[in-house]
Design a protein around this motif. Sequence first.
Motif, mmCIF file in Angstrom:
data_model
loop_
_atom_site.group_PDB
_atom_site.id
_atom_site.type_symbol
_atom_site.label_atom_id
_atom_site.label_comp_id
_atom_site.label_asym_id
_atom_site.label_seq_id
_atom_site.Cartn_x
_atom_site.Cartn_y
_atom_site.Cartn_z
ATOM 1 N N MET A 1 0.763 -1.092 -0.262
ATOM 2 C CA MET A 1 -0.156 -0.126 0.301
ATOM 3 C C MET A 1 0.376 1.156 -0.039
ATOM 4 S SD MET A 1 -2.419 1.277 3.358
ATOM 5 C CE MET A 1 -4.061 0.255 3.174
ATOM 6 N N ASP A 4 0.955 7.416 0.902
ATOM 7 C CA ASP A 4 0.395 8.391 0.853
ATOM 8 C C ASP A 4 -1.299 7.413 1.878
ATOM 9 O OD1 ASP A 4 1.888 10.393 0.206
ATOM 10 O OD2 ASP A 4 1.424 10.431 -1.972
ATOM 11 N N HIS A 5 -1.513 6.253 0.940
ATOM 12 C CA HIS A 5 -2.931 6.131 1.184
ATOM 13 C C HIS A 5 -2.953 5.726 2.458
ATOM 14 C CE1 HIS A 5 -3.485 4.741 -3.706
ATOM 15 N NE2 HIS A 5 -3.732 5.487 -2.669
ATOM 16 N N THR A 6 -2.119 5.268 3.507
ATOM 17 C CA THR A 6 -1.586 4.642 4.948
ATOM 18 C C THR A 6 -1.754 6.106 5.652
ATOM 19 O OG1 THR A 6 -0.247 3.115 4.367
ATOM 20 C CG2 THR A 6 -0.457 3.805 6.989
ATOM 21 N N ASN A 8 -3.611 8.356 4.528
ATOM 22 C CA ASN A 8 -5.184 8.966 4.340
ATOM 23 C C ASN A 8 -6.069 8.495 5.584
ATOM 24 O OD1 ASN A 8 -7.126 10.336 3.516
ATOM 25 N ND2 ASN A 8 -7.275 9.232 1.866
ATOM 26 N N MET A 9 -5.815 7.288 4.951
ATOM 27 C CA MET A 9 -5.958 6.592 6.575
ATOM 28 C C MET A 9 -6.263 6.168 7.631
ATOM 29 S SD MET A 9 -6.103 3.291 9.086
ATOM 30 C CE MET A 9 -4.690 3.040 8.541
ATOM 31 N N GLU A 68 4.329 0.917 7.898
ATOM 32 C CA GLU A 68 4.521 0.190 6.368
ATOM 33 C C GLU A 68 5.514 -1.002 6.442
ATOM 34 O OE1 GLU A 68 3.844 1.018 2.692
ATOM 35 O OE2 GLU A 68 1.624 0.948 4.242
#
Length: 74
Positions: A1, A4-6, A8-9, A68
């Motif tokens: 993943m 940036d997605h992490t 955002n979550m 991550e």
Amino acid sequence: MPLDHTKNMLETLKYYSDCQITQTFTRNQSQILVVRYIKETHSFEVTYTGTLIKRTYHSIDSAAAAIEQAIGNH
């Protein structure tokens, strides 16, 4: 993943801190970790499900890096 997605979550968990939302990460249908935001301490609690070790992170960047690393190293 992507990182940036992490992040955002994690922002979403923080924004909805009154809802007690948890986010579960899995790999190959096996739980790796569970993340929640603790409003009272303004921190993220990451529980590593294999060992039940809980770690607290006070910033989105540090929590995202830990997530991550766990996903990549599991």
